[in-house]
Enzyme design. Structure first.
Site, PDB file in Angstrom:
ATOM      1  N   LYS A  17       0.050   4.251  -0.277  1.00 50.19           N
ATOM      2  CA  LYS A  17      -0.622   5.440   0.298  1.00 50.19           C
ATOM      3  C   LYS A  17      -0.407   6.645  -0.622  1.00 50.19           C
ATOM      4  O   LYS A  17      -0.335   6.471  -1.833  1.00 50.19           O
ATOM      5  CB  LYS A  17      -0.129   5.682   1.734  1.00 50.19           C
ATOM      6  CG  LYS A  17      -0.232   4.418   2.594  1.00 50.19           C
ATOM      7  CD  LYS A  17      -0.077   4.679   4.054  1.00 50.19           C
ATOM      8  CE  LYS A  17      -0.188   3.360   4.808  1.00 50.19           C
ATOM      9  NZ  LYS A  17      -0.201   3.526   6.250  1.00 50.19           N
ATOM     10  N   ASN A  70       0.862  -1.185   0.000  1.00 46.16           N
ATOM     11  CA  ASN A  70       0.000   0.000   0.000  1.00 46.16           C
ATOM     12  C   ASN A  70       0.900   1.237   0.000  1.00 46.16           C
ATOM     13  O   ASN A  70       1.489   1.575   1.025  1.00 46.16           O
ATOM     14  CB  ASN A  70      -0.890  -0.047   1.254  1.00 46.16           C
ATOM     15  CG  ASN A  70      -1.721   1.217   1.421  1.00 46.16           C
ATOM     16  OD1 ASN A  70      -1.828   2.030   0.498  1.00 46.16           O
ATOM     17  ND2 ASN A  70      -2.305   1.376   2.600  1.00 46.16           N
ATOM     18  N   GLY A  74       2.439   2.544  10.719  1.00 49.40           N
ATOM     19  CA  GLY A  74       3.407   3.627  10.545  1.00 49.40           C
ATOM     20  C   GLY A  74       4.147   4.012  11.815  1.00 49.40           C
ATOM     21  O   GLY A  74       4.835   5.033  11.853  1.00 49.40           O
ATOM     22  N   SER A  99       3.366  -1.768  10.364  1.00 49.16           N
ATOM     23  CA  SER A  99       4.830  -1.763  10.533  1.00 49.16           C
ATOM     24  C   SER A  99       5.478  -3.120  10.227  1.00 49.16           C
ATOM     25  O   SER A  99       6.440  -3.504  10.899  1.00 49.16           O
ATOM     26  CB  SER A  99       5.215  -1.293  11.941  1.00 49.16           C
ATOM     27  OG  SER A  99       4.759   0.025  12.159  1.00 49.16           O
ATOM     28  N   GLU A 137      -7.057   4.947   7.869  1.00 53.01           N
ATOM     29  CA  GLU A 137      -6.807   6.345   7.476  1.00 53.01           C
ATOM     30  C   GLU A 137      -8.028   6.940   6.782  1.00 53.01           C
ATOM     31  O   GLU A 137      -8.332   8.112   6.941  1.00 53.01           O
ATOM     32  CB  GLU A 137      -5.540   6.420   6.600  1.00 53.01           C
ATOM     33  CG  GLU A 137      -4.293   6.198   7.449  1.00 53.01           C
ATOM     34  CD  GLU A 137      -3.085   5.671   6.711  1.00 53.01           C
ATOM     35  OE1 GLU A 137      -3.052   5.706   5.457  1.00 53.01           O
ATOM     36  OE2 GLU A 137      -2.140   5.204   7.390  1.00 53.01           O
ATOM     37  N   GLU A 188      -5.409  -4.634  10.915  1.00 53.01           N
ATOM     38  CA  GLU A 188      -4.396  -3.586  11.064  1.00 53.01           C
ATOM     39  C   GLU A 188      -4.674  -2.760  12.314  1.00 53.01           C
ATOM     40  O   GLU A 188      -5.452  -1.790  12.268  1.00 53.01           O
ATOM     41  CB  GLU A 188      -4.436  -2.637   9.864  1.00 53.01           C
ATOM     42  CG  GLU A 188      -4.082  -3.271   8.538  1.00 53.01           C
ATOM     43  CD  GLU A 188      -3.504  -2.235   7.580  1.00 53.01           C
ATOM     44  OE1 GLU A 188      -2.394  -2.462   7.101  1.00 53.01           O
ATOM     45  OE2 GLU A 188      -4.147  -1.200   7.358  1.00 53.01           O
ATOM     46  N   HIS A 212      -9.769   1.237   5.139  1.00 48.87           N
ATOM     47  CA  HIS A 212      -8.473   1.475   5.802  1.00 48.87           C
ATOM     48  C   HIS A 212      -8.687   2.505   6.912  1.00 48.87           C
ATOM     49  O   HIS A 212      -9.460   3.456   6.746  1.00 48.87           O
ATOM     50  CB  HIS A 212      -7.453   1.983   4.775  1.00 48.87           C
ATOM     51  CG  HIS A 212      -6.053   2.003   5.329  1.00 48.87           C
ATOM     52  ND1 HIS A 212      -5.630   2.973   6.199  1.00 48.87           N
ATOM     53  CD2 HIS A 212      -5.010   1.156   5.151  1.00 48.87           C
ATOM     54  CE1 HIS A 212      -4.373   2.729   6.546  1.00 48.87           C
ATOM     55  NE2 HIS A 212      -3.968   1.628   5.924  1.00 48.87           N
TER      56      HIS A 212
HETATM   57  P1  PGA Z   1       2.736   0.501   7.620  1.00 49.72           P
HETATM   58  O1  PGA Z   1       1.283   0.703   6.959  1.00 49.72           O
HETATM   59  O2  PGA Z   1       3.281  -0.797   7.102  1.00 49.72           O
HETATM   60  O3  PGA Z   1       3.530   1.695   7.149  1.00 49.72           O
HETATM   61  O4  PGA Z   1       2.548   0.480   9.091  1.00 49.72           O
HETATM   62  C1  PGA Z   1       0.384  -0.356   6.832  1.00 49.72           C
HETATM   63  C2  PGA Z   1      -0.936   0.127   6.273  1.00 49.72           C
HETATM   64  O5  PGA Z   1      -1.427   1.166   6.720  1.00 49.72           O
HETATM   65  O6  PGA Z   1      -1.534  -0.502   5.387  1.00 49.72           O
END
Ligand code: PGA
Length: 254
Positions: A10, A8, A176, A212, A100, A170, A98
């Site tokens: 983003k 992803n 992140g 992460s 976000e 997640e 997601h």
């Molecule tokens: P990350 O993001 O691996 O940077 O923690 C995962 C995600 O939000 O899909």
């Protein structure tokens, strides 16, 4: 079930940077032993065309996901993208719900449910994201929270579509942050997700972990955590780390 790794990106990498990363991935992919693991790239909308061309020209064993889709067919939805637009660009998958999008762009449970259902009807495979905040976990409500997200999100779906749905667990506190969930935490939540899926008659659904994920954490999250693969954010922006994660998953299943 075949493992799945989804990158992803983003809101990172313009189309020139996307081409660069795909070319590096194409070189690394030549060393990939087999197609044991399914690999999916979820770039920003404006990169889809370029990424799709490279997947074709390099005959890469990867497919394309979108990071979002609007559940309406077409019309007055300024700034949004439809399922048919994505399918024209050979997109096969879409991230839905997601954290976000839920937290920053107001995507509520009803919007998530509508998107999962219309994506499936329209021929895109939804990668349904769920996961709790730190407050919810600290209050000990993480299982109830995630179960309720799944109940809402899947309420309009037919269990006969099970093989086309992917769940990505997640935890928000792990995204992140560098704080990967432990294999024990992942195992507990995957068991909880599987029991809710079975309750709703969804069988053979792959459950990924995201938050992460790195080449170092990948093996234990598969072997001890029981994840069927990963949704990778930060580590998917570098060809070496993303390919390494794919290799680790392939080795676990080899
Ligand atoms: P990350 O993001 O691996 O940077 O923690 C995962 C995600 O939000 O899909």
């Amino acid at each position: 079930m075949k493992p799945l790794v989804v990158g992803n990106w983003k809101m990172n990498l313009d189309f020139v940077e996307a081409i660069h990363l795909m070319q590096q991935l194409a070189v690394l992919e030549k060393n990939r032993a087999s197609g044991v693991c399914e690999v999916v790239i979820a770039p920003p909308f404006v990169d889809l065309r370029s990424v799709s061309s490279i997947l074709d020209s390099e005959s890469m064993m990867m497919t394309l996901a979108a990071q979002h889709v609007n559940p309406n067919e077409n019309g007055a939805h300024t700034g949004e993208i439809s399922i048919s637009m994505l399918k024209r660009l050979s997109v096969q998958w879409v991230l839905v719900g997601h954290s976000e999008r839920r937290l920053m762009y107001g995507q509520d449970d009803d919007a998530v449910a509508a998107t999962v259902m219309t994506a499936l009807k329209g021929g895109l495979k939804p990668i349904l994201c769920c996961g709790e905040s730190l407050e919810v976990r600290e209050a000990g409500n993480h299982q109830d929270f995630v179960t309720s997200q799944l109940k809402h999100a899947l309420k309009k779906c037919d269990p006969s579509m099970s093989d086309k749905i992917i769940i990505a667990y997640e935890p928000i506190w792990a995204i992140g942050s560098g704080l990967t969930a432990s294999p024990e935490q992942v195992r507990e939540m995957i068991a909880c997700i599987r029991s809710e899926l079975l309750e709703q008659n969804f069988r053979e659904v792959r459950v990924l972990y995201g938050g992460s994920v790195s080449p170092d954490s990948a093996e234990s999250l598969i072997r001890d955590g029981g994840a069927d693969g990963f949704l990778v954010g930060g580590a998917s922006l570098k060809a070496e780390s993303f390919s390494l994660i794919v290799s680790v998953v392939e080795n676990c299943y080899a």
